[in-house]
Motif scaffolding. Structure first.
Motif, PDB file in Angstrom:
ATOM      1  N   LEU A 198      -0.668   1.379 -13.533  1.00  0.00           N
ATOM      2  CA  LEU A 198      -1.990   0.963 -13.074  1.00  0.00           C
ATOM      3  C   LEU A 198      -1.927  -0.233 -12.131  1.00  0.00           C
ATOM      4  N   ILE A 199      -1.090  -1.205 -12.422  1.00  0.00           N
ATOM      5  CA  ILE A 199      -0.998  -2.405 -11.582  1.00  0.00           C
ATOM      6  C   ILE A 199      -0.475  -2.048 -10.194  1.00  0.00           C
ATOM      7  N   GLU A 200       0.536  -1.188 -10.116  1.00  0.00           N
ATOM      8  CA  GLU A 200       1.059  -0.766  -8.816  1.00  0.00           C
ATOM      9  C   GLU A 200      -0.018  -0.050  -8.004  1.00  0.00           C
ATOM     10  N   LYS A 201      -0.754   0.817  -8.648  1.00  0.00           N
ATOM     11  CA  LYS A 201      -1.836   1.539  -7.955  1.00  0.00           C
ATOM     12  C   LYS A 201      -2.922   0.569  -7.489  1.00  0.00           C
ATOM     13  N   THR A 202      -3.192  -0.449  -8.296  1.00  0.00           N
ATOM     14  CA  THR A 202      -4.189  -1.447  -7.921  1.00  0.00           C
ATOM     15  C   THR A 202      -3.720  -2.218  -6.694  1.00  0.00           C
ATOM     16  N   ARG A 203      -2.444  -2.543  -6.650  1.00  0.00           N
ATOM     17  CA  ARG A 203      -1.902  -3.231  -5.467  1.00  0.00           C
ATOM     18  C   ARG A 203      -1.996  -2.339  -4.228  1.00  0.00           C
ATOM     19  N   GLU A 204      -1.762  -1.050  -4.407  1.00  0.00           N
ATOM     20  CA  GLU A 204      -1.917  -0.100  -3.296  1.00  0.00           C
ATOM     21  C   GLU A 204      -3.369  -0.095  -2.810  1.00  0.00           C
ATOM     22  N   LEU A 247      -4.938  -0.971   0.874  1.00  0.00           N
ATOM     23  CA  LEU A 247      -5.866  -0.079   1.589  1.00  0.00           C
ATOM     24  C   LEU A 247      -7.153  -0.811   1.960  1.00  0.00           C
ATOM     25  N   ILE A 248      -7.634  -1.638   1.056  1.00  0.00           N
ATOM     26  CA  ILE A 248      -8.847  -2.407   1.342  1.00  0.00           C
ATOM     27  C   ILE A 248      -8.617  -3.298   2.559  1.00  0.00           C
ATOM     28  N   GLN A 249      -7.454  -3.939   2.624  1.00  0.00           N
ATOM     29  CA  GLN A 249      -7.162  -4.833   3.736  1.00  0.00           C
ATOM     30  C   GLN A 249      -6.912  -4.092   5.055  1.00  0.00           C
ATOM     31  N   GLN A 250      -6.723  -2.788   4.978  1.00  0.00           N
ATOM     32  CA  GLN A 250      -6.584  -1.966   6.184  1.00  0.00           C
ATOM     33  C   GLN A 250      -7.912  -1.343   6.605  1.00  0.00           C
TER      34      GLN A 250
END
Length: 134
Positions: A3-9, A13-16
């Protein structure tokens, strides 16, 4: 992936996101605008003067009115600044998208189907005015 890795992804994406980039660019322009920054400093000083006066035991109503009027005038100048207008527009656009993302996450955590949950038609995207989802 956990879950943490997916949250970082998701964070990446938000920053892109186009609206995020537009907002950050507008923020940089506003920060670099010397006139706007001086107006903001002036506003903060006037607000401080108003706060000091309103905290006094023997308040001076005329000073309070004067500081309030001056503060409102500077605020109007700030909001009329083109870089501030551009920032506010870009921020509102991003806030709408980020509000939608947050609603989907919150609804999913509450047990809604992540594939179908979304902002309801009565939702403004701003949780500060929210009476509750659903």
């Amino acid at each position: 992936m956990d879950l943490i890795e997916k949250t970082r992804e998701l964070g990446k994406l938000i920053q892109q996101e186009e609206s995020y980039i537009k907002m950050k660019d507008a923020e940089k322009n506003a920060d670099a605008d010397a006139e706007l920054q001086e107006l903001i400093k002036e506003f903060n000083l006037k607000r401080l003067n108003l706060n000091v006066e309103t905290q006094k035991v023997d308040k001076d109503g005329e000073k309070i009115a004067k500081y309030t009027k001056e503060m409102q005038s500077v605020y109007a100048d700030i909001m009329a600044n083109e870089n501030m207008k551009a920032y506010n527009e870009a921020k509102q656009e991003f806030d709408t998208i980020s509000g939608r993302v947050m609603t989907i996450l919150q609804n999913s955590i509450a047990g809604d189907d992540p594939e179908t949950t979304d902002v309801s038609s009565s939702c403004t995207g701003s949780c500060s005015t929210c009476g509750g989802c659903g």
